[in-house]
Scaffold this motif. Structure first.
Motif, mmCIF file in Angstrom:
data_model
loop_
_atom_site.group_PDB
_atom_site.id
_atom_site.type_symbol
_atom_site.label_atom_id
_atom_site.label_comp_id
_atom_site.label_asym_id
_atom_site.label_seq_id
_atom_site.Cartn_x
_atom_site.Cartn_y
_atom_site.Cartn_z
ATOM 1 N N GLY A 37 126.419 27.144 20.344
ATOM 2 C CA GLY A 37 125.194 26.361 20.422
ATOM 3 C C GLY A 37 125.323 25.016 19.749
ATOM 4 N N ALA A 38 125.013 23.951 20.479
ATOM 5 C CA ALA A 38 125.025 22.587 19.930
ATOM 6 C C ALA A 38 123.600 22.072 19.829
ATOM 7 N N GLY A 39 122.695 22.960 19.376
ATOM 8 C CA GLY A 39 121.286 22.626 19.281
ATOM 9 C C GLY A 39 120.855 22.371 17.851
ATOM 10 N N GLY A 40 119.678 22.902 17.478
ATOM 11 C CA GLY A 40 119.112 22.612 16.172
ATOM 12 C C GLY A 40 119.996 23.019 15.017
ATOM 13 N N LEU A 41 120.572 24.205 15.076
ATOM 14 C CA LEU A 41 121.481 24.672 14.036
ATOM 15 C C LEU A 41 122.882 24.100 14.220
ATOM 16 N N GLY A 42 123.344 24.090 15.446
ATOM 17 C CA GLY A 42 124.703 23.631 15.717
ATOM 18 C C GLY A 42 124.917 22.164 15.427
ATOM 19 N N ALA A 43 123.872 21.340 15.589
ATOM 20 C CA ALA A 43 124.041 19.897 15.406
ATOM 21 C C ALA A 43 124.472 19.539 13.988
ATOM 22 N N PRO A 44 123.730 19.914 12.942
ATOM 23 C CA PRO A 44 124.210 19.601 11.592
ATOM 24 C C PRO A 44 125.452 20.388 11.212
ATOM 25 N N LEU A 45 125.560 21.607 11.710
ATOM 26 C CA LEU A 45 126.744 22.421 11.432
ATOM 27 C C LEU A 45 128.006 21.728 11.922
ATOM 28 N N ILE A 46 128.009 21.277 13.166
ATOM 29 C CA ILE A 46 129.179 20.610 13.733
ATOM 30 C C ILE A 46 129.509 19.341 12.950
#
Length: 261
Positions: A37-46
């Motif tokens: 997932g490159a969404g709400g969680l994935g964005a800052p994680l990445i």
């Protein structure tokens, strides 16, 4: 794994940490992490994994960027509207750290493809927004013998835990599976989706950053991971609490009646 001269400067604040240092940063550089997932969680994680110097980040997501994403999915920008999220996220990583390789997986991960995909990575970080994906990924991580960092968002709350169900604790008891914590998904429709219930944008940043912390600690080899512990965040009261949970002998993956994976 040797660091290039510009990497030594880039990661200088890690290198002076006794808990990370050169060996820890080398482990970070050698790591292969799959982000679901490159969404709400994935964005800052990445973003934080890339900034830390994770060698290879795999991103699996079949969605495109929409305007309503931008309130929280900060790896994407207005010019990215309509683009596949894996492409937008990969471009952001390239701008941030050219030493990080990105592998794009522009499809939905499910029970049929999860084990083969996960087997190519050292650790999985799941920031998906639906129960079918969470259970498919957690089951596949057990079968592929890979650690899992998994988080979820509510309207003003979030949860985070680490699953290492393929390993045992100090006393020889199996570590808990995701199904030890949540035995089965809730009935369809019982939990409203983000589009219906809403979500505080900054909360996604907090939880995604905590996911990155948990991944980096696991890779570099310091600290006490959230194995058997569920971190619960209440953004309205700004309260952090931890719930302990253990192995359930009735769970279908590693329970006493389970068949070999």
């Amino acid at each position: 794994m040797a660091l290039a001269p510009d990497e030594i400067e880039r990661y200088a604040r890690h290198l002076v940490l006794a808990e990370v240092g050169g060996p820890g940063q080398a482990r970070i550089k050698a790591a292969r992490i799959l982000v679901v997932g490159a969404g709400g969680l994935g964005a800052p994680l990445i973003q934080y994994l890339a900034a830390a110097g994770i060698g290879t980040i795999g991103i699996v997501d079949d969605d495109t960027v929409s305007l309503s994403n931008l309130q929280r999915q900060i790896i994407h920008g207005t010019p990215d509207l309509g683009r596949p999220k894996v492409e937008s996220a990969a471009d952001a990583v390239a701008r941030l750290n050219p030493h990080v390789a990105v592998t794009r997986h522009p499809f939905r991960i499910d029970a049929d493809n999860a084990v083969d995909l996960i087997a190519g990575y050292d650790l999985v970080a799941d920031g998906s927004d639906n129960f079918a994906t969470r259970y498919a990924v957690s089951d596949a991580c057990f079968r592929a013998r890979r650690p899992l960092v998994t988080a979820a968002l509510g309207r003003f709350d979030g949860t985070l835990t680490t699953i290492r169900a393929h390993e045992t604790g100090p006393d020889g008891t199996p570590n808990p599976t995701y199904r030890c914590l949540f035995p089965s998904p809730p009935p369809p429709g019982s939990v409203p989706a983000c589009a219906e219930a809403g979500v505080l944008g900054a909360l996604a940043g907090v939880m995604g950053s905590l996911m990155a912390m948990e991944v980096i600690r696991a890779v570099a080899g310091f600290g006490d991971p959230l194995v058997g512990r569920l971190l619960m965040v209440d953004a309205r009261a700004m309260r952090f609490e931890t719930l302990n949970y253990g192995w359930d002998p009735e769970n279908p993956l590693s329970g006493t009646g389970a068949s070999a994976p």
